[in-house]
Enzyme design. Structure first.
Site, PDB file in Angstrom:
ATOM      1  N   CYS A  90     -26.079  33.363   9.521  1.00  0.00           N
ATOM      2  CA  CYS A  90     -26.326  33.617  10.948  1.00  0.00           C
ATOM      3  C   CYS A  90     -27.184  32.481  11.487  1.00  0.00           C
ATOM      4  O   CYS A  90     -28.073  31.966  10.784  1.00  0.00           O
ATOM      5  CB  CYS A  90     -27.047  34.961  11.113  1.00  0.00           C
ATOM      6  SG  CYS A  90     -27.636  35.277  12.790  1.00  0.00           S
ATOM      7  N   THR A  91     -26.902  32.125  12.728  1.00  0.00           N
ATOM      8  CA  THR A  91     -27.585  30.997  13.365  1.00  0.00           C
ATOM      9  C   THR A  91     -29.109  31.065  13.296  1.00  0.00           C
ATOM     10  O   THR A  91     -29.782  30.042  13.201  1.00  0.00           O
ATOM     11  CB  THR A  91     -27.203  30.964  14.857  1.00  0.00           C
ATOM     12  OG1 THR A  91     -27.321  32.301  15.384  1.00  0.00           O
ATOM     13  CG2 THR A  91     -25.809  30.438  15.066  1.00  0.00           C
ATOM     14  N   HIS A  92     -29.639  32.286  13.409  1.00  0.00           N
ATOM     15  CA  HIS A  92     -31.097  32.427  13.539  1.00  0.00           C
ATOM     16  C   HIS A  92     -31.853  32.352  12.216  1.00  0.00           C
ATOM     17  O   HIS A  92     -33.070  32.163  12.210  1.00  0.00           O
ATOM     18  CB  HIS A  92     -31.432  33.775  14.187  1.00  0.00           C
ATOM     19  CG  HIS A  92     -31.068  33.866  15.633  1.00  0.00           C
ATOM     20  ND1 HIS A  92     -29.785  33.662  16.104  1.00  0.00           N
ATOM     21  CD2 HIS A  92     -31.826  34.153  16.727  1.00  0.00           C
ATOM     22  CE1 HIS A  92     -29.774  33.828  17.410  1.00  0.00           C
ATOM     23  NE2 HIS A  92     -30.991  34.121  17.817  1.00  0.00           N
ATOM     24  N   GLU A 122     -36.200  35.726  18.116  1.00  0.00           N
ATOM     25  CA  GLU A 122     -36.207  35.457  19.559  1.00  0.00           C
ATOM     26  C   GLU A 122     -37.493  35.919  20.237  1.00  0.00           C
ATOM     27  O   GLU A 122     -37.811  35.486  21.331  1.00  0.00           O
ATOM     28  CB  GLU A 122     -34.973  36.078  20.221  1.00  0.00           C
ATOM     29  CG  GLU A 122     -33.716  35.364  19.755  1.00  0.00           C
ATOM     30  CD  GLU A 122     -32.490  35.697  20.577  1.00  0.00           C
ATOM     31  OE1 GLU A 122     -32.568  36.531  21.493  1.00  0.00           O
ATOM     32  OE2 GLU A 122     -31.434  35.104  20.276  1.00  0.00           O
ATOM     33  N   ASP A 153     -21.847  29.016  20.579  1.00  0.00           N
ATOM     34  CA  ASP A 153     -22.516  30.138  19.913  1.00  0.00           C
ATOM     35  C   ASP A 153     -22.619  31.273  20.916  1.00  0.00           C
ATOM     36  O   ASP A 153     -22.444  31.074  22.119  1.00  0.00           O
ATOM     37  CB  ASP A 153     -23.921  29.716  19.443  1.00  0.00           C
ATOM     38  CG  ASP A 153     -24.658  30.868  18.773  1.00  0.00           C
ATOM     39  OD1 ASP A 153     -24.043  31.547  17.935  1.00  0.00           O
ATOM     40  OD2 ASP A 153     -25.836  31.115  19.103  1.00  0.00           O
ATOM     41  N   SER A 154     -22.938  32.462  20.421  1.00  0.00           N
ATOM     42  CA  SER A 154     -23.158  33.600  21.312  1.00  0.00           C
ATOM     43  C   SER A 154     -24.366  33.369  22.210  1.00  0.00           C
ATOM     44  O   SER A 154     -24.490  34.002  23.244  1.00  0.00           O
ATOM     45  CB  SER A 154     -23.367  34.857  20.475  1.00  0.00           C
ATOM     46  OG  SER A 154     -24.417  34.644  19.550  1.00  0.00           O
ATOM     47  N   CYS A 205     -21.615  30.090  15.514  1.00  0.00           N
ATOM     48  CA  CYS A 205     -21.931  31.518  15.428  1.00  0.00           C
ATOM     49  C   CYS A 205     -21.280  32.145  14.183  1.00  0.00           C
ATOM     50  O   CYS A 205     -20.050  32.116  14.034  1.00  0.00           O
ATOM     51  CB  CYS A 205     -21.404  32.195  16.691  1.00  0.00           C
ATOM     52  SG  CYS A 205     -21.732  33.966  16.758  1.00  0.00           S
TER      53      CYS A 205
HETATM   54  N1  DGL Z   1     -25.158  33.813  16.747  1.00  0.00           N
HETATM   55  C1  DGL Z   1     -25.025  35.073  16.062  1.00  0.00           C
HETATM   56  C2  DGL Z   1     -24.540  34.816  14.640  1.00  0.00           C
HETATM   57  O1  DGL Z   1     -24.728  33.740  14.087  1.00  0.00           O
HETATM   58  C3  DGL Z   1     -26.326  35.848  16.069  1.00  0.00           C
HETATM   59  C4  DGL Z   1     -26.682  36.434  17.413  1.00  0.00           C
HETATM   60  C5  DGL Z   1     -25.675  37.457  17.897  1.00  0.00           C
HETATM   61  O2  DGL Z   1     -25.626  38.576  17.350  1.00  0.00           O
HETATM   62  O3  DGL Z   1     -24.909  37.109  18.789  1.00  0.00           O
HETATM   63  O4  DGL Z   1     -23.944  35.674  14.051  1.00  0.00           O
END
Ligand code: DGL
Length: 265
Positions: free
Chosen positions: A183-185, A151, A10-11, A73
């Site tokens: 999105c992961t979050h 976050e 993931d990022s 991600c």
């Molecule tokens: N992990 C990213 C996603 O799922 C979210 C955080 C980022 O912007 O890197 O798109």
């Protein structure tokens, strides 16, 4: 049977929401996780940068003897994966499983998608949904404030509600009955998102669907581990291991301090 670990990237640390689902669905599998915390966020970067970073993430995991790679991600899955070469190891993203789930669960064929700016701009979710179900109508919204809210500990409460209402009201008014959390979050905002969308709208977690899809693929290929012990997990990050361990617990729901390593990418 294949006892090699599953690679996940993931990022940053948000991909731990997908790891949580993987552990739930396949508790005996071991996982090597790479979070590019030194270069996060990907969501507001340009296409070429996201492609370059994603290639680096995959290359890192390829050095860890993994049997399959999951791009947790949403941004890397939608912006980069369609443009990447074959790495000799199967790489799956979060889009297809989530799109299939949304199409099969939507009754009115009106599907919502939320994600980062990069994810929404790529138009990939709509493309895949319409390739499965040409009559489906897709309504997308970028929600760039959601990642910093999560976050910084604002996943619940009035601030999250006001911002979420602003992003989600157009989707609600469009009458979607299914909403992909792309999105992961976003699973951490499920409470707020669910309240705004109402109980008749089904929320699809892209991490959960990807975990189930990975299990189906590994089962089909006879590549599940033969171990009956809980999997052993290793976490690598490109920035401070300490910060990752501190925040990681929120996403994963357990203490991971001991197993986080900082690495160069
Ligand atoms: N992990 C990213 C996603 O799922 C979210 C955080 C980022 O912007 O890197 O798109």
């Amino acid at each position: 049977m294949d006892n090699r670990p599953i690679g996940v990237f993931d990022s940053g640390l948000g991909g731990l929401t997908a790891v949580k689902q993987l552990i739930d669905v396949m508790p005996h599998e071991s996982i090597v996780y790479f979070g590019d915390t030194g270069r996060v966020p990907y969501g507001n970067k340009g296409r070429d940068t996201i492609i370059r970073y994603t290639r680096d993430d995959i290359s890192f995991l390829l050095n860890h003897n993994i049997k399959i790679i999951i791009a947790a991600c949403g941004t890397a899955s939608s912006v980069a994966l369609p443009h990447l070469e074959d790495f000799g190891v199967k790489v799956i993203g979060v889009l297809e499983p989530a799109c299939r789930a949304a199409v099969s669960r939507s009754k009115n064929h009106r599907i919502g998608v939320i994600g980062t700016l990069g994810t929404v701009k790529s138009g990939k979710y709509a493309q895949i949904i319409n390739s499965i179900s040409p009559e489906a109508k897709v309504f997308s919204a970028a929600c760039p404030m959601f990642v910093p809210l999560v976050e910084n500990g604002y996943a619940e409460g009035d601030v999250a509600r006001i911002i979420a209402a602003d992003y989600l009201t157009p989707l609600k008014e469009a009458g979607v009955d299914t909403l992909i959390l792309g999105c992961t979050h976003y699973p951490l905002l499920e409470g707020v998102i669910g309240d705004i969308m109402g109980k008749d709208v089904e929320l699809i977690s892209s991490g959960r669907e990807a975990a189930c899809y990975a299990k189906a693929l590994l089962t089909e290929a006879d590549m599940l581990t033969g171990s009956t012990e809980p999997g052993e997990h290793e976490f690598y990050v490109s920035d401070s291991a300490e910060n990752f361990a501190e925040l990681g617990g929120i996403f994963l729901g357990q203490d991971i301090e001991l197993c986080v390593h900082q690495t160069e990418i």
